[in-house]
Design an enzyme around this catalytic site. Sequence first.
Site, PDB file in Angstrom:
ATOM      1  N   ASP A  43      32.081  38.063  37.272  1.00  0.00           N
ATOM      2  CA  ASP A  43      32.924  37.032  36.687  1.00  0.00           C
ATOM      3  C   ASP A  43      32.656  35.691  37.347  1.00  0.00           C
ATOM      4  O   ASP A  43      32.190  35.624  38.495  1.00  0.00           O
ATOM      5  CB  ASP A  43      34.407  37.383  36.869  1.00  0.00           C
ATOM      6  CG  ASP A  43      34.828  38.585  36.036  1.00  0.00           C
ATOM      7  OD1 ASP A  43      34.070  38.972  35.142  1.00  0.00           O
ATOM      8  OD2 ASP A  43      35.923  39.127  36.300  1.00  0.00           O
ATOM      9  N   LYS A  64      34.223  34.724  31.994  1.00  0.00           N
ATOM     10  CA  LYS A  64      35.069  34.192  30.935  1.00  0.00           C
ATOM     11  C   LYS A  64      35.953  33.122  31.556  1.00  0.00           C
ATOM     12  O   LYS A  64      36.631  33.379  32.543  1.00  0.00           O
ATOM     13  CB  LYS A  64      35.945  35.288  30.324  1.00  0.00           C
ATOM     14  CG  LYS A  64      35.179  36.309  29.495  1.00  0.00           C
ATOM     15  CD  LYS A  64      36.121  37.367  28.959  1.00  0.00           C
ATOM     16  CE  LYS A  64      35.378  38.320  28.038  1.00  0.00           C
ATOM     17  NZ  LYS A  64      34.989  37.682  26.781  1.00  0.00           N
ATOM     18  N   MET A 177      47.665  33.654  34.686  1.00  0.00           N
ATOM     19  CA  MET A 177      47.252  32.745  33.607  1.00  0.00           C
ATOM     20  C   MET A 177      48.465  32.028  33.024  1.00  0.00           C
ATOM     21  O   MET A 177      48.625  31.911  31.815  1.00  0.00           O
ATOM     22  CB  MET A 177      46.494  33.522  32.520  1.00  0.00           C
ATOM     23  CG  MET A 177      45.211  34.165  33.032  1.00  0.00           C
ATOM     24  SD  MET A 177      44.481  35.348  31.892  1.00  0.00           S
ATOM     25  CE  MET A 177      45.530  36.792  32.187  1.00  0.00           C
TER      26      MET A 177
END
Length: 256
Positions: A43, A64, A177
Amino acid sequence: MTPHHHSLSQGEVAFVGAGPGDPELLTLRALRLLTTAEVVLHDHLVPDDILALAPQARMVAVGKAGFGPSMKQDDINALIIDHAREGYRVVRLKSGDPGVFGRLDEETRALDAAGIAFHVTPGLTAASAAAASLGVSLTRRGRNSDLRLLTGHDVKGFAEQDWRALARPGAVAAIYMGKRAARFLQGRLMMHGADPQTPVTVVANAARPTERRLPATLSSLAADLDASHIDGPAVLLLGLAPRDAQTIRANRQEAL
C-alpha cells in the site's frame, strides 16, 4: 531489483500487517516474512523504513489513496495471482492490520477462486497505536464495555452507523477515514443526543515521526479540523481525550 527465483512450482502468498508505520511495532513474523519475500505488493501508506526490510524483493506499489488515484481492486488481485503462479514468495503488505478496513476478503476470495493458498499475519491497527500515543485505554471498566471500529465513509459515501448507541455517555469508537466525514459525524451524533462536550481526539500518522494530535470536542470537531490542516491518514477517537487533558478536566471538576 530482480528477486532470486526459488524452485517452487507455485508460490506462497502472505498477507502481512505493516502496523501504523513504526518498524519497531512490526511483529516478529511480519519481519521474517519481509526478509524472505521475493515480491512485495504494498500500500502507499507503508513507509520506506519498512519496505527497506525487504531489500532483496521486487517492490510493486498497489496503493489506494482516499479520494485520489488508485489501482483497481481487480488489477491488484490479478497481480497477486500472477506473481504466485510464477512461483514467487509473495507478501501483500497492508498498512495497519489487513483485516481492519483493508479489503482483505476481496483479495483472499480471488486467491481461493484461483486455487492459491495464503495465510494472514495481523498487524497493529491505527486505533491501538493512537490510543497508546494518548496514554489512554480503548476500554475501561465502568466507562465502556464495548469498542467500535468504524469507517467514516464507504463505497456509497458517508457511512451510516448506530448513532443512538454512539451518542450514549461513555461510548468509545475509533473512526477510520473520518476527516472528510467530520461534519457529517458531528451532525448525526448531536442529532441523536450526544453531549456537545464529548471529547474527540484526532490522531494523524499515529506512531510515526510526523504524528499529530488534535484534541477537540464533538461541537468543535469540524471547525478544529478545518483550521488544523492535518495531513496524512488519521483516526478519530470518539469519547477519548489525551491523558494530560483528562487530568486537567478532573482537576477543574474537583475545584468546582
